[in-house]
Write a protein that holds these residues in place. Sequence first.
Motif, short mmCIF file in Angstrom:
data_model
loop_
_atom_site.label_atom_id
_atom_site.label_comp_id
_atom_site.label_asym_id
_atom_site.label_seq_id
_atom_site.Cartn_x
_atom_site.Cartn_y
_atom_site.Cartn_z
N SER A 1 6.82 11.45 -3.44
CA SER A 1 6.73 10.13 -4.05
C SER A 1 5.31 9.59 -3.91
O SER A 1 4.75 9.57 -2.81
CB SER A 1 7.72 9.19 -3.37
N PHE A 2 4.73 9.16 -5.02
CA PHE A 2 3.37 8.62 -4.99
C PHE A 2 3.26 7.42 -4.04
O PHE A 2 2.29 7.32 -3.28
CB PHE A 2 2.92 8.25 -6.40
N PRO A 3 4.24 6.49 -4.03
CA PRO A 3 4.16 5.41 -3.04
C PRO A 3 4.12 5.89 -1.60
O PRO A 3 3.53 5.24 -0.74
CB PRO A 3 5.41 4.58 -3.33
N ASP A 4 4.75 7.04 -1.32
CA ASP A 4 4.66 7.60 0.03
C ASP A 4 3.23 8.01 0.36
O ASP A 4 2.79 7.90 1.51
CB ASP A 4 5.59 8.81 0.16
N ILE A 5 2.50 8.52 -0.64
CA ILE A 5 1.11 8.89 -0.41
C ILE A 5 0.29 7.64 -0.08
O ILE A 5 -0.50 7.64 0.88
CB ILE A 5 0.51 9.60 -1.66
N VAL A 6 0.49 6.59 -0.85
CA VAL A 6 -0.25 5.34 -0.63
C VAL A 6 0.08 4.76 0.74
O VAL A 6 -0.82 4.36 1.50
CB VAL A 6 0.06 4.33 -1.74
N GLU A 7 1.35 4.72 1.08
CA GLU A 7 1.77 4.15 2.37
C GLU A 7 1.25 4.98 3.54
O GLU A 7 0.74 4.44 4.53
CB GLU A 7 3.29 4.06 2.44
N PHE A 8 1.36 6.30 3.42
CA PHE A 8 0.87 7.18 4.48
C PHE A 8 -0.63 7.01 4.66
O PHE A 8 -1.14 6.94 5.80
CB PHE A 8 1.19 8.64 4.12
N GLY A 9 -1.37 6.90 3.54
CA GLY A 9 -2.81 6.70 3.64
C GLY A 9 -3.16 5.40 4.33
O GLY A 9 -4.07 5.35 5.18
N GLN B 1 -1.42 3.85 6.52
CA GLN B 1 -1.08 3.95 7.94
C GLN B 1 -2.13 4.74 8.72
O GLN B 1 -2.58 4.31 9.78
CB GLN B 1 0.29 4.60 8.10
N VAL B 2 -2.52 5.89 8.18
CA VAL B 2 -3.42 6.76 8.95
C VAL B 2 -4.87 6.29 8.88
O VAL B 2 -5.65 6.53 9.82
CB VAL B 2 -3.32 8.23 8.49
N LEU B 3 -5.25 5.60 7.82
CA LEU B 3 -6.63 5.15 7.67
C LEU B 3 -6.86 3.76 8.23
O LEU B 3 -8.01 3.36 8.46
CB LEU B 3 -7.04 5.19 6.19
N GLY B 4 -5.79 3.01 8.42
CA GLY B 4 -5.92 1.70 9.03
C GLY B 4 -6.35 0.60 8.09
O GLY B 4 -6.73 -0.48 8.54
N PHE B 5 -6.31 0.85 6.79
CA PHE B 5 -6.58 -0.21 5.81
C PHE B 5 -5.70 0.02 4.59
O PHE B 5 -5.18 1.12 4.39
CB PHE B 5 -8.06 -0.26 5.41
N SER B 6 -5.52 -1.01 3.80
CA SER B 6 -4.64 -0.93 2.64
C SER B 6 -5.29 -0.10 1.54
O SER B 6 -6.32 -0.51 0.97
CB SER B 6 -4.33 -2.35 2.13
N VAL B 7 -4.72 1.04 1.25
CA VAL B 7 -5.24 1.93 0.21
C VAL B 7 -4.67 1.50 -1.14
O VAL B 7 -3.46 1.35 -1.29
CB VAL B 7 -4.87 3.40 0.50
N GLN B 8 -5.52 1.30 -2.11
CA GLN B 8 -5.08 0.90 -3.44
C GLN B 8 -4.59 2.12 -4.23
O GLN B 8 -5.15 3.21 -4.11
CB GLN B 8 -6.22 0.21 -4.19
#
Length: 350
Positions: A47-55, A57-64
């Motif tokens: 799921s593309f939203p899973d990629i965004v959410e995972f990013g 979480q691991v990067l520590g900022f909101s990924v667009q």
Amino acid sequence: MKSISRQSLQKIPLAYASCSIGCGPNDTLARRLEAISKAGFTSIELSFPDIVEFGSQVLGFSVQPDNYSVLQGVARDIRRLCDENALTVMMLQPFSNFEGWPQGSAEREEAFARAKGWIEIMKVVGTDLLQVGATDTPEEKIFTSRDTIVSDLRELGGMLAKHNFRLAYENWCWSTHAPGWKEVWEIVRDVDLPNVGLCLDTFQSCGSEWGDPTTSSGLIETESHDQLQSNWHASLEHLAATVPGDKIYLLQISDAYKVSPPLEDKVIDGLRPRGRWSHDFRPMPYDGGYLPIEDFARAVLQTGFRGWFSVEIFDGGPEGKGRTYELNEFAKKAMVNTKKLLDNCATDGQ
């Protein structure tokens, strides 16, 4: 109708949608993938939203969601997680609201820019399949003529073909122009490209032609029950006789709760009733649902299709307010119940 031998069903590959397991903040993507793998599934719909959410979480900022350069790096990490769990990525999903925008509009430009970005993500995660859901954009904002829809999807199919990628077009039962399997099949037929086929779904087709979350019976009530049943079985016979098995790329598996009290028949938060039903009231097979999903799965198998069965469930409980469960046990139950569905679809009695 074609016979379905139990032996022919034993090699059907089984996948699980990454977005359709987990019920709390501690159910991270890593834990979900581990549970899916331990249950015996060999691949995921990512799921593309899973990629965004995972990013995020691991990067520590909101990924667009349009920051594709960052998301490609995130996708590499997810592919490593999949490799560690002996999982492949069968498909990237859900690519939506793509077709029908007016020429020259900002929305059409965004849709094609999004397609290019998602293609780059597909390269990274190692999948050749993009799911495209039949748009639910309101009719007054898009063109819903068959020629326009076919032209847009043919262009997207051509973009994907350059990378040896495929497009799996799915009917959503609340779609503006293609709520049923027949509509998406006729569009795919008219697109007429070797890399454009179907994503069929037990919930979406049962939910568009048989069930209705706005009625007390849970059934479509615009006709008598006998007529509803007659129409349903005629539709399944038509599917089995009309759609080539090799034009079906996967069958998604879920059921639905009968909603009580029924959902209001109006748009809420941008979603039609069947859209809300889809988001929150979809259990796995044999876990409280009522749709004739065996009927539909059997008709799909009678086309000769023996490809992916993929579990995609959104189980918020009978009231749609959420439910709690343990990841590993839930995934194992999904495997058991999916195998039960396959077994019940066999017609040879062996």
